[in-house]
Design a protein around this motif. Structure first.
Motif, mmCIF file in Angstrom:
data_model
loop_
_atom_site.group_PDB
_atom_site.id
_atom_site.type_symbol
_atom_site.label_atom_id
_atom_site.label_comp_id
_atom_site.label_asym_id
_atom_site.label_seq_id
_atom_site.Cartn_x
_atom_site.Cartn_y
_atom_site.Cartn_z
ATOM 1 N N ASP A 17 0.795 -1.221 0.087
ATOM 2 C CA ASP A 17 -0.085 -0.117 0.112
ATOM 3 C C ASP A 17 0.846 1.222 0.025
ATOM 4 N N LEU A 18 1.992 1.267 0.891
ATOM 5 C CA LEU A 18 2.799 2.227 0.536
ATOM 6 C C LEU A 18 3.458 2.587 -0.419
ATOM 7 N N LEU A 61 2.392 1.778 -3.364
ATOM 8 C CA LEU A 61 1.389 2.469 -4.392
ATOM 9 C C LEU A 61 1.295 3.811 -4.209
ATOM 10 N N SER A 62 1.360 4.363 -3.148
ATOM 11 C CA SER A 62 1.275 5.913 -2.955
ATOM 12 C C SER A 62 2.370 6.694 -3.281
ATOM 13 N N LEU A 63 3.484 6.191 -3.207
ATOM 14 C CA LEU A 63 4.481 6.915 -3.460
ATOM 15 C C LEU A 63 4.876 7.629 -4.774
ATOM 16 N N PRO A 64 5.468 8.790 -5.143
ATOM 17 C CA PRO A 64 5.653 9.425 -6.388
ATOM 18 C C PRO A 64 6.896 8.751 -6.900
ATOM 19 N N TRP A 65 6.474 7.734 -7.592
ATOM 20 C CA TRP A 65 7.734 7.079 -8.394
ATOM 21 C C TRP A 65 8.253 7.509 -9.378
ATOM 22 N N ALA A 115 2.989 -3.631 -7.482
ATOM 23 C CA ALA A 115 2.528 -3.553 -6.219
ATOM 24 C C ALA A 115 0.750 -3.857 -6.460
ATOM 25 N N ALA A 116 0.276 -3.284 -7.554
ATOM 26 C CA ALA A 116 -1.168 -3.351 -7.455
ATOM 27 C C ALA A 116 -1.507 -4.870 -7.809
ATOM 28 N N THR A 171 2.231 3.548 8.371
ATOM 29 C CA THR A 171 2.628 3.413 7.106
ATOM 30 C C THR A 171 2.554 4.915 6.281
ATOM 31 N N LEU A 209 12.044 10.922 -2.300
ATOM 32 C CA LEU A 209 12.152 10.729 -3.788
ATOM 33 C C LEU A 209 12.074 12.041 -4.469
ATOM 34 N N ILE A 265 -7.258 -1.598 -4.937
ATOM 35 C CA ILE A 265 -6.394 -1.376 -6.204
ATOM 36 C C ILE A 265 -7.153 -0.379 -7.046
ATOM 37 N N SER A 317 -6.130 3.252 -6.196
ATOM 38 C CA SER A 317 -4.956 3.762 -6.681
ATOM 39 C C SER A 317 -5.298 3.907 -8.321
ATOM 40 N N THR A 371 0.830 12.771 -1.295
ATOM 41 C CA THR A 371 1.527 11.406 -1.213
ATOM 42 C C THR A 371 0.874 10.842 0.055
ATOM 43 N N VAL A 416 -2.828 10.165 -0.525
ATOM 44 C CA VAL A 416 -3.137 9.050 -1.356
ATOM 45 C C VAL A 416 -2.795 7.811 -0.611
ATOM 46 N N ALA A 417 -1.823 7.735 0.182
ATOM 47 C CA ALA A 417 -1.409 6.944 1.024
ATOM 48 C C ALA A 417 -2.606 6.477 2.041
ATOM 49 N N THR A 445 -5.659 4.991 0.077
ATOM 50 C CA THR A 445 -5.423 3.593 -0.299
ATOM 51 C C THR A 445 -5.422 2.750 0.850
ATOM 52 N N LEU A 446 -4.810 3.132 2.001
ATOM 53 C CA LEU A 446 -4.756 2.179 3.316
ATOM 54 C C LEU A 446 -6.223 2.258 3.767
ATOM 55 N N ASN A 495 -8.254 -0.237 1.622
ATOM 56 C CA ASN A 495 -7.939 -1.491 1.805
ATOM 57 C C ASN A 495 -8.304 -2.081 3.071
#
Lengths: 269, 289, 537
Positions: A106-107, A109-113, A147-148, B16, B27, B221, B224, B262, B265-266, B269-270, B273
Motif C-alpha cells: 500500500d505504501l 502504491l502511494s509513492l511518487p515513483w 504492487a497493485a 505507514t 524521492l 487497487i 489507486s 502522497t 493518497v497513502a 489507499t490504506l 484496503n
C-alpha cells in the motif's frame, strides 16, 4: 487450442514477424523525412500516409511495434513475476509477514515513483542510445508495476491456502516450499495471466505518458506510446483517421493476448 | 475482536502514512531539478535577486529537517505553503479535494459496478461469444490513453468523472471475469448445478461468494488506479481537483504539496484496503488475518 | 402593473446586456498574486495589465510611448531622473484620489531590496536610494542612483498602487478591477467605475462591462470552447491550431507577423562543465558553431514546424523590432556545402558516413530541450536530420523543465540546448543579462569573472556603451555592433522568430493585434462586443 486461439496466435505471429521484418516490408526508414510530403494521406508511396515531419507512418508503425511488442510484454512479465512472488509469499505465509507486506504494498502504491524515473534518467549519460534508454525505462516500469497486482495475488493466495487439496498435500508431509511452487503457484495462473495481459497495454500507455516528461522513447525511434499521444489532437484524428492505426493494432494485440492466455480449465491438484 | 482489528489497522495506517510522507519527500528531493526555479532564466532579474531565489529554494533541501517541520505544522493543521501556487496547501486541498473525491467515487463505484456486472453477465450467460462485446470494450478502454478518453468525453460534453470509470472498469472486468470463470468450474459448483439449484443461486452463493475475498482486493487497487487516472483526466479536462494539483506540483517540484498529496493518497489507499479487510473479517472471520 | 413590468424588463435587459458585454478568454494558470508589485508569472501579468494604471504606456501597435496617468514626462541627468506631470482629477476604483504620494509610495515599495521583482530590478541601475519628490500633488520627480536605459519605457510595467486606500492594492487605476476569483476556475474583472479615460466622443471607457478570465491549461479545450463560442479570444495560438481554425473560421484567425521571441540553439562553453575536452574544443570553435548554423535549414523549420507562421532569424532582434534590427545581419543559408567548408577549415573531415575531428573523434553530441513542447520536438528532429547530412550524430534528449534548468544553470551537465526566449521588451538593455559576460543569463558561459574571449569583451563594451547612452542613434549604432559580433561568432544559433498568432471572435470589435504582448487585448479599454456601443455613461 480452439479456433479463436489459433487465429489469435496467427495474428500475433504476423505482427511480430512484420515488426522484425520491418527493414524489408517498409518502403522507407522510420527516420527518413520526406520534407515535401508533410502529413499526406495514404498512397502507393506511403501506405499509411506521413506524419507532420514527412516520415512514413507505416514504417514507424512497424518499428514502433518492435519496440512496444518486445518491451511492454517483457516489462509486464517482470512485474507479474515480482507480484506473484511477493503477493504469493505474503498470502501463503500469512500472519505478521502478510500484514507487513500488505502495508508495504500500500505504501509502495502511494509513492511518487515518477521522481525515481526522473532520477534514473538524469543519471544516464545524455548520449545514451534511444534503444538503451527505452529498455531501461521499461525495465523500471516492470520493477515498479508489481504492487497493485501483488495485492490481488495475495488475496487469491489466501483463498487457495485453505483449499482441500493443499490441506491434504500438507497432511501428506509435502514441504512448504514444494506446496508453494508445485501446488499453489500453478493455481494462481488465472490471476497471473490476467495481470500479465492487462499490464501490456498499461506499460505501452505509461511509456506514452512518460514522454510528456522526457522519459519516453527518444527521437527518431518510434513507439506505440509516442504515436498514441498524437491522438490527443482529436480534430487532426477526425480528418486523418489513419492516425488510429497504432490504437487499432494495440487493441488487436491485446485482445489476441487475452484470447491466447485464457485458460478453459483451472488446475487442480 | 473487531475492535482490536480496528486498532491494529489504525496503528498500521498511521505508521505507514508517516513513513510514506518521508519516503515521498526523499524521492522528490533526490529527483533532478529539485530546488530550481524558472525565474532563474528571467534575464530581467538581477544577480542578487537570483541568488535570493536560490537561497529560498535551498531551504527545503534537507529532507529530515523539512519533514520534521512539516510534521510539526501538520499537528496544527498546517500542511505547508505551496510555492508553485503561492497559497497554503490546506486552502488548496479544501477547494479541490471534494471535487476529486466525488470524481473518484463515481470512477471507482462506476468502474467496479460496470466491471463486476459485465463479469457476472459473462459467467452467467455462457453462450459462445458472450464475452466478445465486453472484451472488445475493455480492450478499447485499456488501449486508449486516459487523456484520449477524457478528450472524447469533453467533445461529447459528458462529465469527465465517468472517464475515470472507463479507465477502472477493464481491470475490474478482467480480474473478476477470470476469477469467476475459474470459480465456476470448481467441483462444488458442478455439484450444486447437478443438484438442480437455479443458475442465479449458483452464481451468487457458489461462484460470487467464494470469490469475494479476491474481489474485495480490487477495491483498494481501484482507488489507486482511479487516482492515477484522475491526474491526466483532470489535466486534460482542466478540472480543478487534486489530480491536476499533483501534476502541477510534480512539474514544479513543490515539496510541501507533493508530500501532502502522497500522504493523502497513502491514507486513502490504506483506509479503503483496510475497510475491505474489515468487511471481509465481518463476512468471513479469520479471512482478513 | 405595466410600470413594474417595465422595470423588470429594463432590469432584465441590463442584466442581459451586462452578460453580453463581457469578453471571455483564458489564462493558462491561476494568477499567483493580485499585487501588481509582486507579479512574476504570465497570468498575474495579464491581470495587472488589465487592472493596473501606469504613468506611461507603450502602445503595442505603434510601439510609441503614450502618457496615461502622466500627461507629460521628461528624462534628464543622463537617464538618472524622470519628471512627471500627473493627470488631475483621477481616482482609484474605490474613489480614493490619485496623487504624487501614490507614485512615491509605489516607487518606494518597488525599490525595496527584499522584493526581487522583474519590474523593479531593471530600475536598480546602481547601489543607492531612489528618491521620489512631490513638488505638488500632480508633479512627481523620481531620481535613480545611476542612469537607467530607456527609463521612460520602464514605467509601462509599473502599476501605481494607492498609498492611502483602505483596500490597498485592490484599489486600482486601470480600466478593470478584480470582481471575483474562483481558484482553478476563473477571475472576473469588472469595469472600474472611476476609470479616468474617455474616448474621442466623451464616452467613458472601458466599453466592456467585464472580462472573464477562464483558467484553462489545456489548449485543445480552449480551441474547442472558442469554436463553440464560449470564448472570444485566444491570445497566443500555436501554428497547428491556427491552421485548423483557419480552415473552419478564416475570419477569426490573426497573424500579426514575427514576434519578438526567438528559438535558439547554444553550446556549452562553461569551463567547469563535465565535458570531454575534445567536445569542449568543438563547442568553443567559432567555425564549428557557424557550420552548425549554416547547416540548419531554417526554411524547413518555418514551413514544417510553424506552417509558414515564423521567420528565419539572424540574431537577437526580430524583424518586428524595426528600430533596433541590424538589417545587415542575415540568417544561415542552410547550405551543406557552406557548412562543410567551415568544418574543414576547423580541421574536421568526413570518413565514411561520419564526421571526425582532427584527433579522429567521431562528432556526436546531444541536444536537450524541454519535454511536452511539440514544436521543439519537431525542430529537434529536423535539426537531427540536417546535421546527419554532415555526418554529425545528434542525440535528441527531451527533459522536463526543472531538469533542464538544473543542467543549464546549476550543474552545466549538457552539451547543446534548444530553447525558446520570450521577449517583452523592444529595448536591448533588457538583454543586458544575456550578452554581458559576467551575467547569470549569459547562458553558454554564465558568470565569467573576466571575458574569456576577445569577442565577449567587445560585446561587453558595446552593451555597456548602449546602456549608458541616452542618444537613441548612438545606442542603435552600438547595438548594431553587438548584433554583428553575435552573427560572426555565433554564441547562439538563432533559428526562427515565431509569428504572433491569435484568434478573435468576429463579435469582438476594435481589435488591432500587435506583436508585442499582450497581442490582442492590449487596448482592452476600447474593445467592444457586438456592433452597438452599450455604455452610455
Amino acid at each position: 487450442m480452439n479456433l479463436k486461439q489459433k487465429i489469435a496466435l496467427v495474428v500475433l505471429v504476423v505482427a511480430c514477424a512484420a515488426s522484425l521484418g520491418a527493414g524489408w516490408m517498409a518502403q522507407h526508414s522510420y527516420a527518413e523525412q520526406s520534407r515535401e510530403f508533410i502529413s499526406v494521406p495514404p498512397s502507393a508511396q506511403f501506405w499509411l500516409g506521413t506524419d507532420e515531419l514527412g516520415r512514413d507512418r507505416f514504417a514507424r508503425l512497424l518499428y514502433g511495434t518492435r519496440v512496444s511488442l518486445l518491451l511492454a510484454p517483457a516489462a509486464a512479465l517482470l512485474s507479474t513475476l515480482i507480484a506473484g512472488l511477493i503477493g504469493g509469499a505474503a498470502g501463503y505465509l500469512g500472519g505478521r509477514w502478510e500484514r507487513t507486506v500488505t502495508a508495504g504494498v500500500d505504501l509502495f502504491l502511494s509513492l511518487p515513483w515518477l521522481f525515481l524515473l526522473l532520477a534514473v534518467r538524469a543519471l544516464l549519460p545524455l548520449n545514451t542510445s534511444p534503444v538503451t534508454s527505452v529498455m531501461i525505462t521499461f525495465l523500471l516500469l516492470g520493477c515498479l508495476g508489481w504492487a497493485a497486482p501483488a495485492r490481488i495475488i495475495r488475496a487469491g493466495t489466501r483463498t487457495l491456502v485453505n483449499s482441500d487439496y493443499l490441506v491434504q498435500a500438507a497432511a501428506s508431509g509435502v514441504s512448504r516450499w514444494r506446496l508453494f511452487w508445485r501446488h499453489l503457484l500453478p493455481n494462481l495462473r488465472p490471476i497471473l495471466l490476467a495481470q500479465f495481459w492487462i499490464s501490456v497495454p498499461l506499460f505501452v500507455l505509461s511509456e506514452a505518458n512518460l514522454g510528456l516528461l522526457g522519459l519516453g522513447v527518444s527521437e527518431p525511434l518510434p513507439s506505440w506510446g509516442a504515436m498514441l499521444r498524437e491522438l490527443e489532437n482529436y480534430s487532426a484524428v477526425l480528418q486523418n483517421p489513419w492516425m488510429l492505426a497504432p490504437a487499432v493494432l494495440l487493441v488487436i494485440v491485446v485482445s489476441c493476448l487475452q484470447l491466447l492466455l485464457r485458460t478453459e480449465e483451472s488446475v487442480a491438484c | 475482536m473487531v475492535a482490536s482489528l480496528l486498532l491494529r489497522q489504525a496503528r498500521r495506517i498511521l505508521l505507514t502514512v508517516l513513513l510514506g510522507g518521508l519516503l515521498g519527500a526523499t524521492l522528490v528531493r533526490l529527483g533532478p531539478g529539485f530546488g530550481v526555479d524558472e525565474r532563474e532564466l528571467d534575464s530581467r532579474l538581477s544577480a542578487a535577486s537570483q541568488q535570493a531565489i536560490r537561497a529560498e529554494r535551498a531551504r527545503d533541501s534537507n529532507v529530515a529537517s523539512f519533514y520534521f517541520r512539516y510534521l510539526a505544522g501538520l499537528v496544527h493543521g498546517d500542511f505547508g505553503f505551496s510555492r508553485s501556487l503561492n497559497r497554503p496547501v490546506s486552502e488548496l486541498l479544501a477547494e479541490r479535494l471534494p471535487l476529486t473525491l466525488v470524481s473518484l467515487g463515481y470512477g471507482v463505484l462506476g468502474g467496479v459496478s460496470i466491471g463486476l456486472a459485465l463479469a457476472l453477465l459473462t459467467v452467467w450467460w455462457r453462450a459462445p461469444g458472450a464475452d466478445l462485446a465486453p472484451a472488445v470494450l475493455s480492450g478499447l478502454c485499456l488501449a486508449a490513453p486516459a487523456a484520449v478518453i477524457a478528450l472524447v468525453f469533453l467533445w461529447l460534453g459528458a462529465p469527465s468523472r465517468w472517464a475515470i470509470a472507463l479507465v477502472v472498469f477493464p481491470h475490474v472486468y478482467r480480474y473478476a471475469k477470470n476469477l469467476l470463470v475459474a470459480t465456476s468450474q470448481s467441483p462444488h459448483v458442478v455439484a450444486a448445478q447437478a443438484k438442480g439449484l437455479s443458475s442465479w443461486r449458483v452464481l451468487w452463493a457458489h461462484v460470487f461468494t467464494p470469490a469475494a475475498p479476491q474481489l474485495a482486493a480490487l477495491a483498494g487497487i481501484s482507488v489507486s488506479l482511479a487516482f492515477g487516472a484522475s491526474i491526466p483526466i483532470e489535466v486534460i479536462c482542466d478540472t480543478p481537483g487534486v489530480g491536476q494539483l499533483a501534476w502541477r506540483a510534480a512539474l514544479d517540484r513543490d515539496l510541501p504539496l507533493l508530500v501532502t498529496i502522497t500522504v493523502l493518497v497513502a491514507l486513502m489507499t490504506l483506509v479503503v484496503n483496510g475497510l475491505a479487510d474489515l468487511s471481509l473479517a465481518a463476512w468471513k472471520p479469520g479471512a482478513a488475518e | 402593473m405595466l410600470a413594474r413590468l417595465g422595470l423588470v424588463l429594463v432590469v432584465g435587459g441590463a442584466v442581459a446586456a451586462g452578460a453580453a458585454n463581457e469578453l471571455r478568454f483564458c489564462l493558462r494558470t491561476d494568477p499567483k498574486t493580485f499585487n501588481p508589485l509582486l507579479v512574476e508569472d504570465e497570468s498575474s501579468t495579464t491581470v495587472r495589465f488589465l487592472t493596473g494604471g501606469v504613468l506611461i504606456r507603450l502602445n503595442r501597435y505603434t510601439q510609441e510611448l503614450e502618457g496615461e496617468l502622466a500627461t507629460k514626462w521628461k528624462v534628464t541627468e543622463n537617464g538618472r531622473r524622470i519628471d512627471f506631470e500627473l493627470r488631475r482629477g483621477v481616482r482609484f476604483s474605490d474613489g480614493t484620489p490619485f496623487s504624487c504620494q501614490d507614485v512615491a509610495y509605489t516607487i518606494r515599495q518597488l525599490m525595496d531590496p527584499v522584493l526581487h521583482s522583474p519590474v523593479g530590478d531593471p530600475l536598480r541601475s546602481a547601489a543607492g536610494e531612489v528618491e521620489t519628490t512631490c513638488a505638488s500633488p500632480s508633479a512627481a520627480s523620481v531620481r535613480f542612483p545611476g542612469p537607467v536605459a530607456d527609463l521612460a519605457a520602464q514605467f509601462d510595467q509599473v502599476a501605481v498602487v494607492s498609498a492611502a486606500s483602505p483596500r490597498k492594492e485592490s484599489a486600482v487605476l486601470g480600466p478593470f478591477e478584480v470582481g471575483e476569483y474562483k481558484p482553478g476556475e476563473y477571475v472576473l474583472l469588472r469595469r472600474n467605475p472611476n476609470y479616468w479615460k474617455r474616448d474621442a466622443n466623451g464616452h467613458a471607457l472601458p466599453y466592456l462591462d467585464s472580462i472573464r478570465l477562464e483558467i484553462q491549461q489545456n489548449r485543445e479545450l480552449e480551441l474547442l470552447r472558442f469554436r463553440r463560442g464560449e470564448l472570444d479570444i485566444i491570445n497566443k495560438l500555436d501554428p497547428d491550431m491556427y491552421d485548423r481554425l483557419s480552415s473552419e473560421m478564416p475570419h477569426a484567425v490573426l497573424d500579426a507577423g514575427p514576434s519578438l521571441d526567438w528559438e535558439t540553439v547554444f553550446f556549452n562553453q562553461v569551463d567547469s562543465a563535465p565535458l570531454p575536452e575534445y567536445k569542449r574544443s568543438w563547442f568553443r570553435s567559432t567555425d564549428f558553431r557557424r557550420a552548425i548554423s549554416e547547416a540548419i535549414r531554417r526554411d524547413d523549420i518555418v514551413r514544417i514546424v510553424y506552417h509558414g507562421h515564423a521567420r528565419a532569424a539572424a540574431g537577437p532582434v526580430s524583424a518586428a523590432n524595426h528600430f533596433w534590427l541590424n538589417t545587415a545581419v542575415k540568417p544561415g543559408s542552410g547550405s551543406e556545402a557552406a557548412a562543410m567548408a567551415l568544418l574543414q577549415h576547423a580541421g574536421f573531415r568526413r570518413s565514411g558516413g561520419a564526421l571526425l575531428d582532427s584527433a579522429g573523434n567521431k562528432v556526436e553530441f546531444s541536444m536537450i530541450t524541454n519535454a511536452g513542447n511539440k514544436l521543439h520536438e519537431r525542430m529537434l528532429a529536423l535539426i537531427q536530420q540536417d546535421l546527419a547530412r554532415l555526418g554529425i550524430q545528434l542525440n535528441v534528449v527531451v527533459l522536463d523543465f526543472p531538469s533542464l534548468i538544473e543542467r543549464i544553470s546549476r550543474s552545466y551537465n549538457y552539451e547543446a540546448v534548444l530553447m525558446a526566449w520570450v521577449n517583452i521588451d523592444l529595448d536591448p538593455s533588457a538583454q543586458m543579462n544575456i550578452w554581458v559576460s559576467s551575467a547569470a543569463n549569459h547562458q553558454w558561459n554564465p558568470n565569467e569573472k573576466t571575458p574569456e574571449t576577445a569577442w565577449e569583451a567587445e560585446i561587453d563594451k558595446w552593451m555597456q556603451a548602449q546602456n549608458a547612452s541616452q542618444d537613441p542613434n548612438k545606442r542603435k549604432a552600438y547595438f548594431d555592433k553587438v548584433q554583428q559580433i553575435v552573427a560572426d561568432q555565433v554564441p547562439m544559433v538563432f533559428l526562427v522568430n515565431p509569428n504572433a498568432l491569435s484568434a478573435v471572435s468576429p463579435n469582438v470589435k476594435n481589435v488591432t493585434p500587435a506583436v508585442l504582448s499582450p497581442q490582442v487585448f492590449w487596448n482592452a479599454d476600447r474593445l467592444q462586443i457586438g456592433g452597438t456601443l452599450v455604455s452610455q455613461r
